[in-house]
Design an enzyme around this catalytic site. Sequence first.
Site, PDB file in Angstrom:
ATOM      1  N   GLY A 100       0.831  -1.115  -0.004  1.00  0.00           N
ATOM      2  CA  GLY A 100       0.018   0.267  -0.061  1.00  0.00           C
ATOM      3  C   GLY A 100       0.816   1.249  -0.077  1.00  0.00           C
ATOM      4  O   GLY A 100       2.196   1.199   0.325  1.00  0.00           O
TER       5      GLY A 100
ATOM      6  N   GLN B 280       3.208  10.045   1.718  1.00  0.00           N
ATOM      7  CA  GLN B 280       4.289   9.446   1.858  1.00  0.00           C
ATOM      8  C   GLN B 280       5.207   9.692   1.002  1.00  0.00           C
ATOM      9  O   GLN B 280       6.518   9.704   0.641  1.00  0.00           O
ATOM     10  CB  GLN B 280       4.204   7.672   1.608  1.00  0.00           C
ATOM     11  CG  GLN B 280       3.451   7.190   3.131  1.00  0.00           C
ATOM     12  CD  GLN B 280       3.303   6.031   3.085  1.00  0.00           C
ATOM     13  OE1 GLN B 280       2.417   5.279   2.218  1.00  0.00           O
ATOM     14  NE2 GLN B 280       4.361   5.128   3.585  1.00  0.00           N
TER      15      GLN B 280
ATOM     16  N   CYS C  20       5.939  -0.217   7.719  1.00  0.00           N
ATOM     17  CA  CYS C  20       5.818   0.886   6.907  1.00  0.00           C
ATOM     18  C   CYS C  20       6.916   1.607   6.093  1.00  0.00           C
ATOM     19  O   CYS C  20       8.024   1.290   6.604  1.00  0.00           O
ATOM     20  CB  CYS C  20       5.224   2.135   7.723  1.00  0.00           C
ATOM     21  SG  CYS C  20       4.656   3.493   6.921  1.00  0.00           S
ATOM     22  N   LEU C  21       6.838   1.712   4.650  1.00  0.00           N
ATOM     23  CA  LEU C  21       7.632   1.916   4.012  1.00  0.00           C
ATOM     24  C   LEU C  21       8.350   3.410   4.364  1.00  0.00           C
ATOM     25  O   LEU C  21       9.607   3.684   4.071  1.00  0.00           O
ATOM     26  CB  LEU C  21       7.254   2.460   2.533  1.00  0.00           C
ATOM     27  CG  LEU C  21       6.870   0.953   1.871  1.00  0.00           C
ATOM     28  CD1 LEU C  21       6.209   1.324   0.496  1.00  0.00           C
ATOM     29  CD2 LEU C  21       7.973   0.106   1.648  1.00  0.00           C
TER      30      LEU C  21
ATOM     31  N   HIS D 186      -4.335   1.428   7.698  1.00  0.00           N
ATOM     32  CA  HIS D 186      -3.137   2.000   7.649  1.00  0.00           C
ATOM     33  C   HIS D 186      -2.980   2.965   6.632  1.00  0.00           C
ATOM     34  O   HIS D 186      -2.302   4.005   7.164  1.00  0.00           O
ATOM     35  CB  HIS D 186      -2.012   0.797   7.277  1.00  0.00           C
ATOM     36  CG  HIS D 186      -0.444   1.044   7.296  1.00  0.00           C
ATOM     37  ND1 HIS D 186       0.454   0.537   7.988  1.00  0.00           N
ATOM     38  CD2 HIS D 186       0.129   1.795   6.306  1.00  0.00           C
ATOM     39  CE1 HIS D 186       1.745   1.184   7.927  1.00  0.00           C
ATOM     40  NE2 HIS D 186       1.408   1.876   6.917  1.00  0.00           N
ATOM     41  N   GLU D 187      -3.382   3.051   5.642  1.00  0.00           N
ATOM     42  CA  GLU D 187      -3.184   3.956   4.545  1.00  0.00           C
ATOM     43  C   GLU D 187      -4.332   5.135   4.909  1.00  0.00           C
ATOM     44  O   GLU D 187      -3.760   6.429   4.538  1.00  0.00           O
ATOM     45  CB  GLU D 187      -3.840   3.559   3.130  1.00  0.00           C
ATOM     46  CG  GLU D 187      -2.943   2.293   2.522  1.00  0.00           C
ATOM     47  CD  GLU D 187      -1.389   2.204   2.697  1.00  0.00           C
ATOM     48  OE1 GLU D 187      -0.750   3.587   2.987  1.00  0.00           O
ATOM     49  OE2 GLU D 187      -0.435   1.136   3.078  1.00  0.00           O
TER      50      GLU D 187
ATOM     51  N   HIS E  73      -2.490   7.291   7.040  1.00  0.00           N
ATOM     52  CA  HIS E  73      -1.522   8.265   6.730  1.00  0.00           C
ATOM     53  C   HIS E  73      -2.170   9.716   6.167  1.00  0.00           C
ATOM     54  O   HIS E  73      -1.588  10.657   6.406  1.00  0.00           O
ATOM     55  CB  HIS E  73      -0.813   7.623   5.404  1.00  0.00           C
ATOM     56  CG  HIS E  73       0.131   6.740   5.765  1.00  0.00           C
ATOM     57  ND1 HIS E  73       1.457   7.214   6.284  1.00  0.00           N
ATOM     58  CD2 HIS E  73       0.417   5.412   5.426  1.00  0.00           C
ATOM     59  CE1 HIS E  73       2.228   6.158   6.617  1.00  0.00           C
ATOM     60  NE2 HIS E  73       1.663   4.982   5.984  1.00  0.00           N
TER      61      HIS E  73
HETATM   62  O1  GNR Z   1       4.118  -2.319   2.455  1.00  0.00           O
HETATM   63  C1  GNR Z   1       3.578  -2.599   3.848  1.00  0.00           C
HETATM   64  N1  GNR Z   1       3.164  -3.690   4.396  1.00  0.00           N
HETATM   65  C2  GNR Z   1       2.312  -3.365   5.321  1.00  0.00           C
HETATM   66  C3  GNR Z   1       2.278  -4.655   6.407  1.00  0.00           C
HETATM   67  C4  GNR Z   1       1.371  -4.605   7.118  1.00  0.00           C
HETATM   68  C5  GNR Z   1       0.598  -3.628   7.406  1.00  0.00           C
HETATM   69  C6  GNR Z   1       0.652  -2.583   6.742  1.00  0.00           C
HETATM   70  C7  GNR Z   1       1.386  -2.471   5.626  1.00  0.00           C
HETATM   71  S1  GNR Z   1       1.621  -1.031   4.499  1.00  0.00           S
HETATM   72  C8  GNR Z   1       3.108  -0.999   4.052  1.00  0.00           C
HETATM   73  C9  GNR Z   1       3.080   0.073   3.009  1.00  0.00           C
HETATM   74  C10 GNR Z   1       3.163   1.331   3.676  1.00  0.00           C
HETATM   75  O2  GNR Z   1       3.862   1.997   4.420  1.00  0.00           O
HETATM   76  N2  GNR Z   1       1.904   1.922   3.216  1.00  0.00           N
HETATM   77  O3  GNR Z   1       1.829   3.129   3.801  1.00  0.00           O
HETATM   78 NI    NI Z   2       2.834   3.149   5.817  1.00  0.00          NI
END
Ligand code: GNR
Ligand code: NI
Length: 170
Positions: free
Chosen positions: A46, A51, A94-95, A136-137, A140
């Site tokens: 995601g 980001q 999270c990236l 999660h997204e 953000h």
């Molecule tokens: O790549 C991602 N893996 C992930 C694993 C578990 C829960 C959420 C994520 S999102 C993350 C990519 C990211 O930072 N998206 O904002």
């Molecule tokens: Ni993230």
Amino acid sequence: MATLPILIAPDPLLKRKAQPVERVDEHVRKLMEDMLETMYAAPGIGLAAPQVGVLDRIIVVDVADKGEPPAPLRLANPEILWFSEELAQSNEGCLSLPEHYADVVRPRAVRVRYLDETGESREIEADGLLATCLQHEIDHLDGVLFVDHLSMLKRNMIMRKLQKQKKVNA
Ligand code: GNR
Ligand code: NI
């Protein structure tokens, strides 16, 4: 298409609230495609526009398993309409917080309304990894990182390490 640089925490842009897009036009569609390319290259499941330094309410997601055909989702102005009372724990990364992982508890399932890449309003109900990723997204877009769901102790530990890493790289 182009890959975009991903902001690493701590970065003030990751704490800001993103604004709804007025309409899904060519500019928004181009950003969605560049975000997907960036996400696949990372690789991640995601990515949210903040980001990559853009404060628009746009996210992309693909939770398809390796070996399965890609299943990209492009969402503008996503809103959680409903979440389950039942909770689930999953190990998140999270990236923007590279190499840090922690267990986060969230609603197990959600229903999300959004505009697709053609500007059409759609709804999806998700559970499992997709539900986790959508939450999660969408976090953000409100300047919330997964560490904000952890204890202050765990959050501070991760944020201190990231801050140190930034100084080393600078
Ligand atoms: O790549 C991602 N893996 C992930 C694993 C578990 C829960 C959420 C994520 S999102 C993350 C990519 C990211 O930072 N998206 O904002
Ligand atoms: Ni993230």
